[in-house]
Design an enzyme around this catalytic site. Sequence first.
Site, PDB file in Angstrom:
ATOM      1  CG  ASP A 198      -0.073  -0.105   2.524  1.00 26.69           C
ATOM      2  OD1 ASP A 198       0.173  -1.233   2.977  1.00 26.69           O
ATOM      3  OD2 ASP A 198       0.384   0.934   3.024  1.00 26.69           O
TER       4      ASP A 198
ATOM      5  CG  ASP B 264       1.507   4.859   5.682  1.00 26.06           C
ATOM      6  OD1 ASP B 264       0.913   3.959   6.303  1.00 26.06           O
ATOM      7  OD2 ASP B 264       2.034   5.823   6.246  1.00 26.06           O
TER       8      ASP B 264
HETATM    9  N1  ADE Z   1       0.963   1.264   5.764  1.00 24.93           N
HETATM   10  C1  ADE Z   1       1.432   0.416   6.679  1.00 24.93           C
HETATM   11  N2  ADE Z   1       1.797   0.848   7.910  1.00 24.93           N
HETATM   12  C2  ADE Z   1       2.305  -0.004   8.824  1.00 24.93           C
HETATM   13  N3  ADE Z   1       2.449  -1.315   8.612  1.00 24.93           N
HETATM   14  C3  ADE Z   1       2.100  -1.797   7.411  1.00 24.93           C
HETATM   15  N4  ADE Z   1       2.109  -3.048   6.913  1.00 24.93           N
HETATM   16  C4  ADE Z   1       1.642  -2.993   5.654  1.00 24.93           C
HETATM   17  N5  ADE Z   1       1.299  -1.725   5.319  1.00 24.93           N
HETATM   18  C5  ADE Z   1       1.575  -0.964   6.402  1.00 24.93           C
END
Ligand code: ADE
Length: 273
Positions: free
Chosen positions: A206, A208
Amino acid sequence: MTAENVRIGVIGGSGVYRLFPDGVGEQRAIETPFGVTVTVTVGEIGGRRVAFLPRHGADHSVPPHRLDGRPVAWALATLGVRAIISTAAVGSLTPDIPVGSLVLADQLVDRTYGRPQTFFDADLVRHLPFSDPFCPELHAVALGAVDGLVPTASVVVIQGPRFSTRAESRINRSAGIDLVNMTLLPEVALAAELGMGTATLCVVTDVDSGEQAEDAVTAEAVFSRLAAAEPHILEAIGAIARAIPVDYAGRPLIDADAVASVLGWPIVTGATA
Ligand SMILES: Nc1ncnc2[nH]cnc12
Ligand SMILES: CSC[C@H]1O[C@H](OP(=O)(O)O)[C@H](O)[C@@H]1O
């Protein structure tokens, strides 16, 4: 307790709950000094004996802020493990590393709290040199073994279990950090205290919490990306395990006497993890 000839440990992150096909591998329950029994599966990859465990449990029942890395590192070291290959789902903080990338982490920033940080917090005081948290030799092995890896990235480890706010994510991005995760610390440091090297395959799931409304990570989105990536992740783990030199020894970052003393701590029976 005598070390067995299992030189490679694999710690599966989110989405990686088994390494061997069903029915393959031998389950071991390793009692530890922490009142926790660690269950590992020992099997073979390319003729190399490998001990596997899923970081959050086979049913993903342990959240990141409740993980205790000490029994896991202690159990693996007791088996004789020198090299750890781990996986970690991460969010990207830079357009240079898109979703779907497989990345080798090389630096860490610690934003966790309240987690057991060290084996050396009582009578025996030691200070781990941690400029290079991941083992440079293992890193090079992994890079040579898997095509298409992003070769370096810094990872900020947040406490979780919640994801970052947009403001927190912006601060992490403006600090120049590449990726975000919730589990790599203190796990990598605890392994290093016992002389085990780690190479971590980060799976970018992703972007974030970004500026766009649609940049808002959810666990569902992370798990769905991980499910799609699983075959590639398993293939990469296998390639790295096969490429680790048989005489790989790890780094003696803490003196051998202190490590031997920790590995000699008496077993405390209690819960199963
Ligand atoms: N955006 C994110 N923040 C923290 N841990 C994660 N693991 C996978 N995506 C994450
Ligand atoms: C499932 S969303 C967040 C969860 O995923 C990552 O786990 P891991 O590092 O074990 O792959 C992240 O750190 C969180 O624990």
